[in-house]
Design an enzyme around this catalytic site. Sequence first.
Site, short mmCIF file in Angstrom:
data_model
loop_
_atom_site.label_atom_id
_atom_site.label_comp_id
_atom_site.label_asym_id
_atom_site.label_seq_id
_atom_site.Cartn_x
_atom_site.Cartn_y
_atom_site.Cartn_z
N GLU A 1 52.03 34.81 33.69
CA GLU A 1 52.19 36.11 33.04
C GLU A 1 51.57 37.19 33.93
O GLU A 1 50.49 37.00 34.48
CB GLU A 1 51.43 36.00 31.72
CG GLU A 1 51.25 37.23 30.93
CD GLU A 1 50.30 36.96 29.74
OE1 GLU A 1 50.13 37.89 28.96
OE2 GLU A 1 49.75 35.85 29.60
N ASP B 1 33.58 30.65 38.58
CA ASP B 1 33.62 31.53 39.76
C ASP B 1 33.66 32.97 39.27
O ASP B 1 34.53 33.76 39.64
CB ASP B 1 34.87 31.20 40.60
CG ASP B 1 34.84 31.86 41.98
OD1 ASP B 1 33.79 32.40 42.37
OD2 ASP B 1 35.87 31.82 42.68
#
Length: 307
Positions: free
Chosen positions: A105, A213
């Site tokens: 998306e 992260d």
Amino acid sequence: MDSTSISLQHVTSLESAISLFWGSGRRIVQKERVFGGDINQAFRLTLSDGTHLFMKTNDKQNKCFFTAEAVGLAAIAQCRAVGTPHVFCAGTEEDGGGFSFLLMEFIQGAGRIRHYWETFAHELAALHQAPAAEFTGGGKYGFIQDNYIGRREQQNTVHDSWVSFFRDCRLEPQFRQAVHYFSTSDLKMVDRLLSHLDEILVEPEQPSLLHGDLWSGNVITGKDGKAWMIDPAVYVGHAEADLAMTELFGGFPREFYDAYREAASWQPGYESRRDLYNLYQLLNHLNMFGGSYLTSVKRILSFYVEN
Ligand code: ADP
């Protein structure tokens, strides 16, 4: 988690991906580069019906980056706590010399909502508080599969102790890879640090699914005006490791940390452990990008060994 709860469609060409998900009449009419990542090439695709898609590409043999990223995004989405892009498929394309790709998306943020950072902090705390046992398939810390941190492999072998997990799957493999940067006396410090880790780190109150992260480049504004997380290196661990990463490259605004503290209990002494979590990320940067990270790595190493 059994293999049915996170399933990823693999396709053998970009064209077949487009017709599988958007119908055989659709085609790509525009392909624009998106900049900002370190590892892959990224593009905004426009289909003939006006739909925008986000595509990352890499060499064919690096399709494993994308399957791992897709599983990570799906795991975060499954917790229903914070926005992440929906992944359609990963695949390989033979045309143009061949490449691997990940289609998801396209996140098109309008403006940010009021209390953007407080809302994100509350959602991150909810992610960290969500049940995580299904992501390890039985044990407490790790993940159902290994994945990548940047372009380097990240081991996620399941452990029952967070401290052992962080030693065996995080610090030790990075130090081993970076061994040529260190002198004999540095390496003695490394041994000392790894054998005394249980005097510095603590077991969490509960295991949490982590983004893994979480620096500011991996937070973008979604269509709902809230912070969405991209490009994760997920695993189940101590929530403090995610918070530490947010502080590594500049930090998030103060209101984020205040709101997180409001929403989740913090174990005392986080500040004394923060740099040790970030030592993993800095060692990874040393191993990926080279010597400019060595000074920070050595400073943290000697701090923990000498104090
Ligand atoms: P890399 O894997 O190379 O690190 P990123 O995942 O960081 O790449 O993506 C590169 C850039 O593309 C990001 O900095 C972000 O601005 C943008 N981006 C990432 N995911 C999407 C998405 N789903 N929709 C729109 N833009 C995105």
